[in-house]
Design a protein around this motif. Structure first.
Motif, PDB file in Angstrom:
ATOM      1  N   THR A  14       0.835  -1.196  -0.024  1.00  0.00           N
ATOM      2  CA  THR A  14       0.243   0.039  -0.123  1.00  0.00           C
ATOM      3  C   THR A  14       0.707   1.282   0.119  1.00  0.00           C
ATOM      4  OG1 THR A  14      -0.354  -0.104   2.337  1.00  0.00           O
ATOM      5  CG2 THR A  14      -2.094  -1.141   1.118  1.00  0.00           C
ATOM      6  N   ARG A  15       1.931   1.269   0.344  1.00  0.00           N
ATOM      7  CA  ARG A  15       2.829   2.609   0.707  1.00  0.00           C
ATOM      8  C   ARG A  15       3.276   3.145  -0.846  1.00  0.00           C
ATOM      9  NH1 ARG A  15       8.746   1.538   1.016  1.00  0.00           N
ATOM     10  NH2 ARG A  15       9.098  -0.713   0.969  1.00  0.00           N
TER      11      ARG A  15
ATOM     12  N   PRO B 205      -1.577   5.286   1.050  1.00  0.00           N
ATOM     13  CA  PRO B 205      -0.131   5.229   1.066  1.00  0.00           C
ATOM     14  C   PRO B 205       0.470   5.573   2.289  1.00  0.00           C
ATOM     15  CG  PRO B 205      -0.806   6.835  -0.343  1.00  0.00           C
ATOM     16  CD  PRO B 205      -1.962   6.181  -0.030  1.00  0.00           C
ATOM     17  N   MET B 206      -0.213   6.295   3.377  1.00  0.00           N
ATOM     18  CA  MET B 206       0.436   6.706   4.469  1.00  0.00           C
ATOM     19  C   MET B 206       0.367   5.670   5.376  1.00  0.00           C
ATOM     20  SD  MET B 206       1.917   8.860   6.253  1.00  0.00           S
ATOM     21  CE  MET B 206       1.627  10.512   5.255  1.00  0.00           C
ATOM     22  N   LEU B 207      -0.864   4.938   5.246  1.00  0.00           N
ATOM     23  CA  LEU B 207      -1.192   3.879   6.349  1.00  0.00           C
ATOM     24  C   LEU B 207       0.155   2.770   5.738  1.00  0.00           C
ATOM     25  CD1 LEU B 207      -2.566   1.649   8.025  1.00  0.00           C
ATOM     26  CD2 LEU B 207      -3.761   0.871   5.910  1.00  0.00           C
ATOM     27  N   GLY B 208       0.609   2.601   4.628  1.00  0.00           N
ATOM     28  CA  GLY B 208       1.614   1.728   4.139  1.00  0.00           C
ATOM     29  C   GLY B 208       2.659   2.250   4.526  1.00  0.00           C
TER      30      GLY B 208
ATOM     31  N   HIS C 185       8.263  10.254  12.337  1.00  0.00           N
ATOM     32  CA  HIS C 185       7.167  11.292  12.341  1.00  0.00           C
ATOM     33  C   HIS C 185       7.632  12.628  11.516  1.00  0.00           C
ATOM     34  CE1 HIS C 185       4.429  14.448  13.640  1.00  0.00           C
ATOM     35  NE2 HIS C 185       3.463  13.603  13.636  1.00  0.00           N
ATOM     36  N   ASP C 186       8.726  13.079  12.330  1.00  0.00           N
ATOM     37  CA  ASP C 186       9.319  14.344  11.751  1.00  0.00           C
ATOM     38  C   ASP C 186       9.840  14.158  10.350  1.00  0.00           C
ATOM     39  OD1 ASP C 186       8.970  15.137  14.398  1.00  0.00           O
ATOM     40  OD2 ASP C 186      11.010  14.983  14.726  1.00  0.00           O
ATOM     41  N   TYR C 187      10.165  12.944   9.898  1.00  0.00           N
ATOM     42  CA  TYR C 187      10.742  12.775   8.781  1.00  0.00           C
ATOM     43  C   TYR C 187       9.408  12.711   7.524  1.00  0.00           C
ATOM     44  CZ  TYR C 187      11.589  10.054   4.522  1.00  0.00           C
ATOM     45  OH  TYR C 187      11.795   9.528   3.179  1.00  0.00           O
ATOM     46  N   LEU C 188       8.349  12.133   7.882  1.00  0.00           N
ATOM     47  CA  LEU C 188       7.239  12.348   7.275  1.00  0.00           C
ATOM     48  C   LEU C 188       6.554  13.573   7.139  1.00  0.00           C
ATOM     49  CD1 LEU C 188       5.350   8.992   8.183  1.00  0.00           C
ATOM     50  CD2 LEU C 188       6.873   9.500   6.018  1.00  0.00           C
ATOM     51  N   THR C 189       6.684  14.440   8.055  1.00  0.00           N
ATOM     52  CA  THR C 189       6.328  15.747   8.241  1.00  0.00           C
ATOM     53  C   THR C 189       6.911  16.625   7.398  1.00  0.00           C
ATOM     54  OG1 THR C 189       5.102  15.326  10.374  1.00  0.00           O
ATOM     55  CG2 THR C 189       5.519  17.562   9.764  1.00  0.00           C
ATOM     56  N   SER C 190       8.436  16.533   7.363  1.00  0.00           N
ATOM     57  CA  SER C 190       9.206  17.750   6.922  1.00  0.00           C
ATOM     58  C   SER C 190       9.835  17.323   5.509  1.00  0.00           C
ATOM     59  CB  SER C 190      10.451  17.719   7.851  1.00  0.00           C
ATOM     60  OG  SER C 190      11.174  16.597   8.119  1.00  0.00           O
ATOM     61  N   ASP C 191       9.806  15.958   5.234  1.00  0.00           N
ATOM     62  CA  ASP C 191      10.280  15.677   4.135  1.00  0.00           C
ATOM     63  C   ASP C 191       9.293  14.867   3.340  1.00  0.00           C
ATOM     64  OD1 ASP C 191      11.777  13.748   2.049  1.00  0.00           O
ATOM     65  OD2 ASP C 191      13.768  14.482   2.908  1.00  0.00           O
ATOM     66  N   GLY C 192       8.874  13.741   3.668  1.00  0.00           N
ATOM     67  CA  GLY C 192       7.911  12.937   2.926  1.00  0.00           C
ATOM     68  C   GLY C 192       8.121  11.997   1.912  1.00  0.00           C
ATOM     69  N   ARG C 193       9.619  12.068   1.485  1.00  0.00           N
ATOM     70  CA  ARG C 193       9.717  11.189   0.282  1.00  0.00           C
ATOM     71  C   ARG C 193       9.612   9.741   0.751  1.00  0.00           C
ATOM     72  NH1 ARG C 193      15.536  12.927  -1.250  1.00  0.00           N
ATOM     73  NH2 ARG C 193      15.621  13.572   1.014  1.00  0.00           N
ATOM     74  N   ARG C 194       9.205   8.971  -0.327  1.00  0.00           N
ATOM     75  CA  ARG C 194       8.859   7.667  -0.157  1.00  0.00           C
ATOM     76  C   ARG C 194      10.279   6.877   0.223  1.00  0.00           C
ATOM     77  NH1 ARG C 194       4.847   6.097  -4.514  1.00  0.00           N
ATOM     78  NH2 ARG C 194       6.065   7.589  -5.715  1.00  0.00           N
ATOM     79  N   GLN C 195      10.141   5.762   1.090  1.00  0.00           N
ATOM     80  CA  GLN C 195      11.365   5.111   1.245  1.00  0.00           C
ATOM     81  C   GLN C 195      11.803   4.274   0.261  1.00  0.00           C
ATOM     82  OE1 GLN C 195      10.841   2.587   4.664  1.00  0.00           O
ATOM     83  NE2 GLN C 195      12.453   1.252   4.112  1.00  0.00           N
TER      84      GLN C 195
ATOM     85  N   GLN D 196       2.899  -0.320  -9.173  1.00  0.00           N
ATOM     86  CA  GLN D 196       2.542  -1.727  -9.722  1.00  0.00           C
ATOM     87  C   GLN D 196       2.924  -2.725  -8.780  1.00  0.00           C
ATOM     88  OE1 GLN D 196       0.841  -1.410 -12.472  1.00  0.00           O
ATOM     89  NE2 GLN D 196       1.281   0.840 -12.200  1.00  0.00           N
ATOM     90  N   GLU D 197       3.362  -2.695  -7.616  1.00  0.00           N
ATOM     91  CA  GLU D 197       3.584  -3.513  -6.829  1.00  0.00           C
ATOM     92  C   GLU D 197       2.277  -4.579  -6.512  1.00  0.00           C
ATOM     93  OE1 GLU D 197       6.540  -4.609  -3.099  1.00  0.00           O
ATOM     94  OE2 GLU D 197       6.179  -2.475  -3.637  1.00  0.00           O
TER      95      GLU D 197
END
Length: 494
Positions: free
Chosen positions: A129-130, A145-148, A303-313, A490-491
């Motif tokens: 899902t991410r 995708p945030m859940l993922g 949490h800070d990474y998602l808030t300030s950057d947000g790029r997918r892993q 497509q995963e």
């Protein structure tokens, strides 16, 4: 399996109930854990069928996918699940505190699943899902995708020894009790709890046999019972498929599915909270708080990474990143094993059997001994001699630590073996303050019973790894920055 665990399993068979292998609780249990019991459809790898979750034993929420092969219904389920999980995660970000020089949240999410297969479900659901797109073809709601990402974070924390962010309850129970059955059978939550706390007048073996009846104790997921699949679930899904959308027949078919699936969840739901209560009865080990602080710090950073950057892993780690991760896991495993042993005499017994630790009595003490250090200064280095009947497989020069003196190290100066005992001469360093004369209590006293072990948190060393931009050519050279592509979305669910 350690010698102590093997012995405990034999004792459990003899006694008819599980035998303790720990005197302290070595996992953190949050005040409001999120209990999550997933079910997947047989023959459809990781295709969610239903889930029951909640933070209150009396108020579970049931989510159902009436047709798991339908992509839209699967992601509608993911969106509903996301709303609940993300709301729970937000509730853990309300307060912050300082841990050393770091700002960390006062709480962190804790997801509890029945067994290791549930951890695998969380990992695969997060992966599937991410990367999903919220625009373009086959869009999904923004929270999916945030859940993922959060499920992936929790699943990765589960790989870290001592983490309590995502716990399989069978594993948590097995860390503290040895049953009279195999490790494979311990993956059955009902059977394992049957050994740990059988009903009055019933042996653990009989309780475990009764737990294998799927009519009384359905499987704890994510797999369902084949008989239930064939005789109940398949007809209910067919009835849903045949009914027209929004028709009374479809509404009744969906209600029937909910009722049938609730009957599968309810016993496991009760077992999960019973397992939580069973673990809460144990006193908490001293090292648990530090490990939970590590979970909270990692949660804060992510949490800070998602808030300030947000790029997918990135989907895959580079060579140096993977090596650093492996190195960190090895270091955490050594630290976790050592702190558990220092916290718990039953865990320490595993090291005593292998000769890596010993328990004995102090028979000689030279408190005021002073020597000249390498820097030419006179320093206090007391000597003690410990008499032990344990097998000691440690060489001179080995550094040890005692649970009773965690800030002090001891170096083996001499090991003398006699017929009925061994005499270990130890030089002490640290934990005595700066005065020339060690203060009372800082050095073991004559006739004091003590334990020393070579397994202690600071005793594990790892080599330095190069920076990522200096990745050797043998490992592909410096990696290119990760750039998300349409192929990521497509995963497949598997």
């Amino acid at each position: 399996m350690s010698a102590i665990s093997a012995y405990a399993r034999a004792r459990a068979v003899d006694a008819g109930r599980a035998f303790p292998i720990a005197t302290r609780r070595h996992v953190h249990l949050a005040e409001r854990p999120l209990v999550f019991v997933p079910l997947a459809m047989a023959g459809e790898a990781n295709a969610p069928l239903a889930a029951m979750l909640g933070t209150d034993a009396t108020k579970p929420t049931l989510l159902v996918v009436p047709q798991p092969r339908n992509r839209d219904l699967r992601f509608a389920f993911a969106a509903e699940l996301a709303a609940l999980v993300l709301n729970y995660i937000r509730s853990c970000t309300q307060r912050v505190e300082m841990s050393g020089n770091d700002r960390v949240f006062s709480d962190a999410p804790q997801l509890l699943v029945p067994n290791p297969a549930g951890v695998g479900f969380v990992k695969l659901l997060g992966r599937s899902t991410r990367f999903r797109r919220t625009t373009g073809p086959y869009p999904v709601p923004a929270q999916v995708p945030m859940l993922g990402r959060w499920l992936t974070h929790l699943a990765e924390r589960a790989d870290h020894p001592g983490s309590s962010a995502l716990l399989a309850m069978t594993s948590a129970l097995g860390l503290h009790w040895a049953s009279g059955q195999s490790a494979l059978e311990d993956a059955n939550l009902a059977a394992l709890l049957g050994w740990i706390s059988p009903p009055d007048g019933v042996t653990g073996f009989a309780a475990a046999i009764a737990a294998e009846d799927p009519l009384i104790w359905p499987p704890a997921g994510p797999s369902t019972d084949p008989t239930f699949d064939n005789e109940v679930l398949a007809p209910a899904i067919r009835a849903y498929d045949k009914a027209a959308p929004d028709s009374p027949q479809r509404i009744r078919a969906f209600a029937r599915l909910e009722r049938d699936l609730h009957s599968q969840f309810e016993p496991t739901w009760r077992l999960m909270w019973r397992a939580i209560d069973t673990l809460r009865e144990l006193p908490v080990a001293a090292g648990v708080e530090a490990r939970w602080t590590s979970d909270r710090r990692d949660f804060t950073n992510y949490h800070d990474y998602l808030t300030s950057d947000g790029r997918r892993q990135a989907r895959h780690d580079g060579a140096v990143t993977a090596a650093r991760r492996l190195q960190r896991l090895e270091r955490e495993q050594a630290t976790y094993d050592a702190t558990r042993a220092l916290d718990d005499p039953l865990v320490m017994a595993n090291y005593r059997i292998t000769g890596e630790a010993f328990e004995g009595t102090v028979v000689e003490v030279d408190r005021d001994r002073r020597i000249v250090s390498d820097k030419g200064r006179r320093v206090t280095r007391p000597l003690i001699v410990v008499r032990t009947g344990d097998p000691v497989d440690l060489a001179s020069g080995t550094t040890l630590q005692a649970p009773s003196h965690p800030k002090q190290t001891a170096t083996i100066v001499e090991l003398r073996r006699e017929t009925d005992a061994a005499y270990v001469t130890l030089q002490l360093q640290g934990g005595m303050g700066s005065s020339a004369v060690p203060p009372p209590g800082s050095v073991p006293e004559l006739d004091e019973d003590t334990t020393y072990t070579s397994a202690y948190p600071e005793g594990f060393r790892t080599p330095e790894l190069p920076p990522i931009d200096q990745t050797p050519w043998t490992h592909g050279g410096p990696p290119q920055p990760y750039v998300p592509t349409d192929d990521d979305a497509q995963e497949v669910w598997e």
